[in-house]
Design a protein around this motif. Structure first.
Motif, PDB file in Angstrom:
ATOM      1  N   UNK A   1      55.007  20.680   0.361  1.00 51.41           N
ATOM      2  CA  UNK A   1      53.935  20.106   1.182  1.00 51.41           C
ATOM      3  C   UNK A   1      54.191  18.624   1.399  1.00 51.41           C
ATOM      4  N   UNK A   2      53.682  18.107   2.504  1.00 53.95           N
ATOM      5  CA  UNK A   2      53.872  16.695   2.846  1.00 53.95           C
ATOM      6  C   UNK A   2      53.066  15.788   1.904  1.00 53.95           C
ATOM      7  N   UNK A   3      53.538  14.553   1.759  1.00 49.66           N
ATOM      8  CA  UNK A   3      52.801  13.555   0.991  1.00 49.66           C
ATOM      9  C   UNK A   3      51.473  13.278   1.684  1.00 49.66           C
ATOM     10  N   UNK A   4      50.466  12.859   0.892  1.00 44.32           N
ATOM     11  CA  UNK A   4      49.159  12.495   1.444  1.00 44.32           C
ATOM     12  C   UNK A   4      48.867  11.044   1.105  1.00 44.32           C
ATOM     13  N   UNK A   5      48.267  10.349   2.042  1.00 42.33           N
ATOM     14  CA  UNK A   5      47.862   8.969   1.810  1.00 42.33           C
ATOM     15  C   UNK A   5      46.344   8.908   1.711  1.00 42.33           C
ATOM     16  N   UNK A   6      45.864   8.218   0.690  1.00 44.25           N
ATOM     17  CA  UNK A   6      44.425   8.046   0.496  1.00 44.25           C
ATOM     18  C   UNK A   6      44.112   6.565   0.548  1.00 44.25           C
ATOM     19  N   UNK A   7      43.066   6.219   1.271  1.00 46.68           N
ATOM     20  CA  UNK A   7      42.639   4.831   1.335  1.00 46.68           C
ATOM     21  C   UNK A   7      41.380   4.688   0.482  1.00 46.68           C
ATOM     22  N   UNK A   8      41.348   3.627  -0.331  1.00 48.83           N
ATOM     23  CA  UNK A   8      40.229   3.401  -1.230  1.00 48.83           C
ATOM     24  C   UNK A   8      39.723   1.965  -1.085  1.00 48.83           C
ATOM     25  N   UNK A   9      38.436   1.781  -1.335  1.00 44.91           N
ATOM     26  CA  UNK A   9      37.824   0.461  -1.254  1.00 44.91           C
ATOM     27  C   UNK A   9      37.138   0.146  -2.577  1.00 44.91           C
ATOM     28  N   UNK A  10      37.291  -1.088  -3.014  1.00 46.28           N
ATOM     29  CA  UNK A  10      36.685  -1.549  -4.253  1.00 46.28           C
ATOM     30  C   UNK A  10      35.178  -1.729  -4.071  1.00 46.28           C
TER      31      UNK A  10
ATOM     32  N   UNK B   1      36.434   6.400  -1.695  1.00 44.49           N
ATOM     33  CA  UNK B   1      37.423   6.971  -0.772  1.00 44.49           C
ATOM     34  C   UNK B   1      36.983   6.701   0.659  1.00 44.49           C
ATOM     35  N   UNK B   2      37.937   6.338   1.491  1.00 40.58           N
ATOM     36  CA  UNK B   2      37.674   6.095   2.906  1.00 40.58           C
ATOM     37  C   UNK B   2      38.479   7.120   3.693  1.00 40.58           C
ATOM     38  N   UNK B   3      37.805   7.841   4.559  1.00 42.24           N
ATOM     39  CA  UNK B   3      38.457   8.862   5.364  1.00 42.24           C
ATOM     40  C   UNK B   3      39.440   8.236   6.349  1.00 42.24           C
ATOM     41  N   UNK B   4      40.427   9.001   6.751  1.00 42.88           N
ATOM     42  CA  UNK B   4      41.407   8.510   7.724  1.00 42.88           C
ATOM     43  C   UNK B   4      40.692   8.105   9.014  1.00 42.88           C
ATOM     44  N   UNK B   5      40.984   6.897   9.484  1.00 40.64           N
ATOM     45  CA  UNK B   5      40.373   6.391  10.705  1.00 40.64           C
ATOM     46  C   UNK B   5      39.024   5.720  10.498  1.00 40.64           C
ATOM     47  N   UNK B   6      38.462   5.833   9.290  1.00 41.17           N
ATOM     48  CA  UNK B   6      37.169   5.215   9.000  1.00 41.17           C
ATOM     49  C   UNK B   6      37.367   3.731   8.690  1.00 41.17           C
ATOM     50  N   UNK B   7      36.503   2.897   9.238  1.00 41.01           N
ATOM     51  CA  UNK B   7      36.529   1.470   8.926  1.00 41.01           C
ATOM     52  C   UNK B   7      36.008   1.273   7.496  1.00 41.01           C
ATOM     53  N   UNK B   8      36.540   0.291   6.765  1.00 42.96           N
ATOM     54  CA  UNK B   8      35.984   0.009   5.433  1.00 42.96           C
ATOM     55  C   UNK B   8      34.512  -0.371   5.537  1.00 42.96           C
ATOM     56  N   UNK B   9      33.778  -0.115   4.468  1.00 44.88           N
ATOM     57  CA  UNK B   9      32.368  -0.474   4.436  1.00 44.88           C
ATOM     58  C   UNK B   9      32.236  -1.999   4.444  1.00 44.88           C
ATOM     59  N   UNK B  10      31.211  -2.498   5.123  1.00 47.47           N
ATOM     60  CA  UNK B  10      30.951  -3.939   5.155  1.00 47.47           C
ATOM     61  C   UNK B  10      30.206  -4.328   3.883  1.00 47.47           C
ATOM     62  N   UNK B  11      30.245  -5.617   3.557  1.00 47.70           N
ATOM     63  CA  UNK B  11      29.567  -6.114   2.364  1.00 47.70           C
ATOM     64  C   UNK B  11      28.088  -5.762   2.418  1.00 47.70           C
ATOM     65  N   UNK B  12      27.531  -5.370   1.283  1.00 52.42           N
ATOM     66  CA  UNK B  12      26.118  -5.038   1.229  1.00 52.42           C
ATOM     67  C   UNK B  12      25.781  -4.155   0.044  1.00 52.42           C
TER      68      UNK B  12
END
Length: 92
Positions: free
Chosen positions: A23-32, A48-59
């Motif tokens: 199977x192909x490698x998978x990339x996961x994007x994460x935000x602190x 976890x941030x979905x592919x194509x999703x903008x990171x959450x803004x401060x708040x």
């Protein structure tokens, strides 16, 4: 209510998971982020941030109700994948 805070200098990282059995490698994007779990200080966590999703803004956020499931024993659980958070409207 579980309070989750994202600061303006919150880092986002990309992590690659090697594919198994051809199977192909998978990339996961994460935000602190930081979760307030009742102790003296908040606990650092990763969202976890979905592919194509903008990171959450401060708040300040809380876990969206769609992120919970009822397990096979009738207990309430947080979904393993696909947790969503929503902004908390602060009262003045």
């Amino acid at each position: 209510m579980l309070k989750i805070e994202i600061f303006s200098d919150s880092k986002t990282t990309t992590r690659t998971i090697k594919g198994k059995d051809g199977k192909a490698d998978r990339s996961l994007q994460e935000q602190e982020a930081y979760a307030y779990l009742g102790g003296k200080f908040p606990t650092q966590m990763k969202l976890s941030i979905e592919e194509g999703q903008e990171p959450y803004v401060a708040g300040i956020y809380t876990v969206h109700s769609s992120s919970f499931i009822v397990n096979n024993f009738g207990g309430l659980e947080l979904k393993r994948f696909g947790m969503l958070i929503e902004p908390v409207e602060l009262e003045l």
